[in-house]
Design an enzyme around this catalytic site. Structure first.
Site, PDB file in Angstrom:
ATOM      1  N   HIS A 136       3.603   4.199   2.372  1.00  0.00           N
ATOM      2  CA  HIS A 136       4.554   5.257   2.014  1.00  0.00           C
ATOM      3  C   HIS A 136       4.286   6.560   2.760  1.00  0.00           C
ATOM      4  O   HIS A 136       4.694   7.625   2.315  1.00  0.00           O
ATOM      5  CB  HIS A 136       4.511   5.505   0.495  1.00  0.00           C
ATOM      6  N   CYS A 147      14.203  16.090  16.351  1.00  0.00           N
ATOM      7  CA  CYS A 147      13.738  15.288  17.506  1.00  0.00           C
ATOM      8  C   CYS A 147      12.847  14.135  17.079  1.00  0.00           C
ATOM      9  O   CYS A 147      12.434  13.319  17.884  1.00  0.00           O
ATOM     10  CB  CYS A 147      12.980  16.197  18.485  1.00  0.00           C
ATOM     11  N   CYS A 167      11.042  22.423  18.600  1.00  0.00           N
ATOM     12  CA  CYS A 167      12.435  22.320  19.088  1.00  0.00           C
ATOM     13  C   CYS A 167      13.383  23.105  18.185  1.00  0.00           C
ATOM     14  O   CYS A 167      14.578  23.147  18.407  1.00  0.00           O
ATOM     15  CB  CYS A 167      12.849  20.839  19.132  1.00  0.00           C
ATOM     16  N   GLY A 204      -4.832   0.127  -9.539  1.00  0.00           N
ATOM     17  CA  GLY A 204      -4.256   1.421  -9.897  1.00  0.00           C
ATOM     18  C   GLY A 204      -2.805   1.598  -9.528  1.00  0.00           C
ATOM     19  O   GLY A 204      -2.386   2.685  -9.125  1.00  0.00           O
ATOM     20  N   THR A 205      -2.017   0.516  -9.702  1.00  0.00           N
ATOM     21  CA  THR A 205      -0.578   0.676  -9.472  1.00  0.00           C
ATOM     22  C   THR A 205       0.198   0.020 -10.597  1.00  0.00           C
ATOM     23  O   THR A 205      -0.191  -1.009 -11.127  1.00  0.00           O
ATOM     24  CB  THR A 205      -0.140   0.083  -8.111  1.00  0.00           C
ATOM     25  N   ASN A 230      -6.720  -2.129 -13.606  1.00  0.00           N
ATOM     26  CA  ASN A 230      -5.797  -1.087 -14.089  1.00  0.00           C
ATOM     27  C   ASN A 230      -6.223  -0.699 -15.498  1.00  0.00           C
ATOM     28  O   ASN A 230      -6.819  -1.488 -16.215  1.00  0.00           O
ATOM     29  CB  ASN A 230      -4.353  -1.653 -14.108  1.00  0.00           C
ATOM     30  N   ALA A 248     -10.789   2.374 -12.329  1.00  0.00           N
ATOM     31  CA  ALA A 248     -11.133   1.808 -11.021  1.00  0.00           C
ATOM     32  C   ALA A 248     -12.516   2.261 -10.570  1.00  0.00           C
ATOM     33  O   ALA A 248     -13.312   1.471 -10.043  1.00  0.00           O
ATOM     34  CB  ALA A 248     -10.085   2.224  -9.997  1.00  0.00           C
TER      35      ALA A 248
END
Ligand code: BV8
Ligand code: ZN
Length: 257
Positions: A136, A147, A167, A204-205, A230, A248
């Site tokens: 991510h 650009c 730019c 941990g998700t 978890n 964790a």
């Protein structure tokens, strides 16, 4: 048997079960030559970073659609940058924890290892992880909306906001927003690592955000042992071979040694 004796015997049986799970997890990781790991915000929680969906999570205070989408950025780039720059200032004060360090140690001893993270912090790198995929993106990178130039910008706080490219184009955070495709090269590498893994460790998700959440299921279909670490049960728990419940930073050093 008194209530206290009953409670003690239940606690005793539970701790024996956890002990045998830890021993089994340690044996699976020690025997595996090809390991893939997927991490989420929970592995950085003990370093002081807020998660997204936990009790004090980021999405508890804000709606993701209001902040982590292209539409939100187009509506008010300065507001979105203020939110991301606040997160950068929080990240800048955080250090890796024992969970990050345990995964770096696992990488060092494993023949074929891939750590894929949904996190946009750089705590895995600070702990020594090298074989990494950022699914991510990263809070420490910015991309020009005109650009396309990518830059690493470690300055905290960023001034002025929103930052401009040489730019003259508006720079955006180098993260993947909802509704945006994940970076192709990284996603392809993550799918390959998931398919080849003997053991897939998920740490941990909440396993809610796709396509990252599909990776452990792919590994399962290809015959990998899927283990989850978890605090709570998640969408993945029902299909994982093992779910170790706890922090964790406490569990990983016990199963990686
Ligand atoms: C895509 C980056 C398609 C920025 C994030 C409608 C329209 C478009 C897409 C969709 C749609 N509906 C659904 C989708 C798909 C969508 C999705 O999955 N939505 C979900 C919510 C249903 N996915 C996408 O939009 C993705 N892109 O599909 O594009 C496409 C394809 C081709 C071409 C064009 C488009 C993009 C997804 C990425 C979004 N970006 N963030 C930023 O950070 O600001 S998402 C965000 O959630 C973070 O990246 C985070 O990594 C991710 C997952 O969250 P977790 O890390 O799991 O964190 P969470 O708080 O949820 O859970 C923490 C866990 O840790 C908990 O379980 C807790 O118990 C545990 N824990 C806590 N403490 C500890 C612990 N565990 C152990 N120890 C502890 N101490
Ligand atoms: Zn530019």
């Amino acid at each position: 048997m008194t209530l206290a004796q009953l409670a003690n015997s239940i606690i005793g049986r539970m701790s024996r079960e956890v002990g045998s799970q830890i021993a089994q997890a340690r044996a699976w990781l020690a025997a595996a030559r090809r390991i893939a790991v997927l991490t989420g915000a929970g592995i950085s929680a003990e370093s002081g970073l807020p998660t997204f969906r936990g009790t004090n999570g980021l999405w508890r205070q804000y709606r993701p659609e209001d902040l982590a989408t292209q539409q939100a950025f187009a509506r008010n780039p300065k507001l979105i940058w203020e939110w991301y720059d606040w997160r950068r200032s929080v990240h800048a004060q955080c250090a890796p924890n024992d969970g990050h360090r345990a995964l770096a140690a696992l990488e060092a001893r494993c023949e074929q290892f891939t750590l894929m993270t949904q996190n946009v912090d750089n705590l895995h790198e600070s702990a020594g992880s090298k074989k990494m995929i950022h699914l991510h993106g990263s809070l420490w990178s910015v991309r020009c909306t005109r650009c396309g130039r990518e830059q690493v910008n470690m300055q905290v706080p960023l001034e002025p906001l929103p930052p401009l490219c040489e730019c003259g184009g508006l720079q955006r955070p180098g993260v993947v927003w909802f509704g945006e495709a994940l970076p192709e090269r990284e996603l392809r590498a993550a799918v390959a690592a998931a398919r080849e893994a003997e053991v897939f460790l998920v740490v941990g998700t909440s396993s809610l955000v796709y396509p990252a959440a599909a990776l452990p299921r792919m590994a399962l279909e290809c015959g990998a042992r899927v283990m989850e670490v978890n605090l709570d049960a998640t969408e993945l728990s029902a299909v994982a071979h093992m779910s170790l419940h706890g922090k964790a930073g406490e569990i990983l050093p016990q199963i990686i040694c």
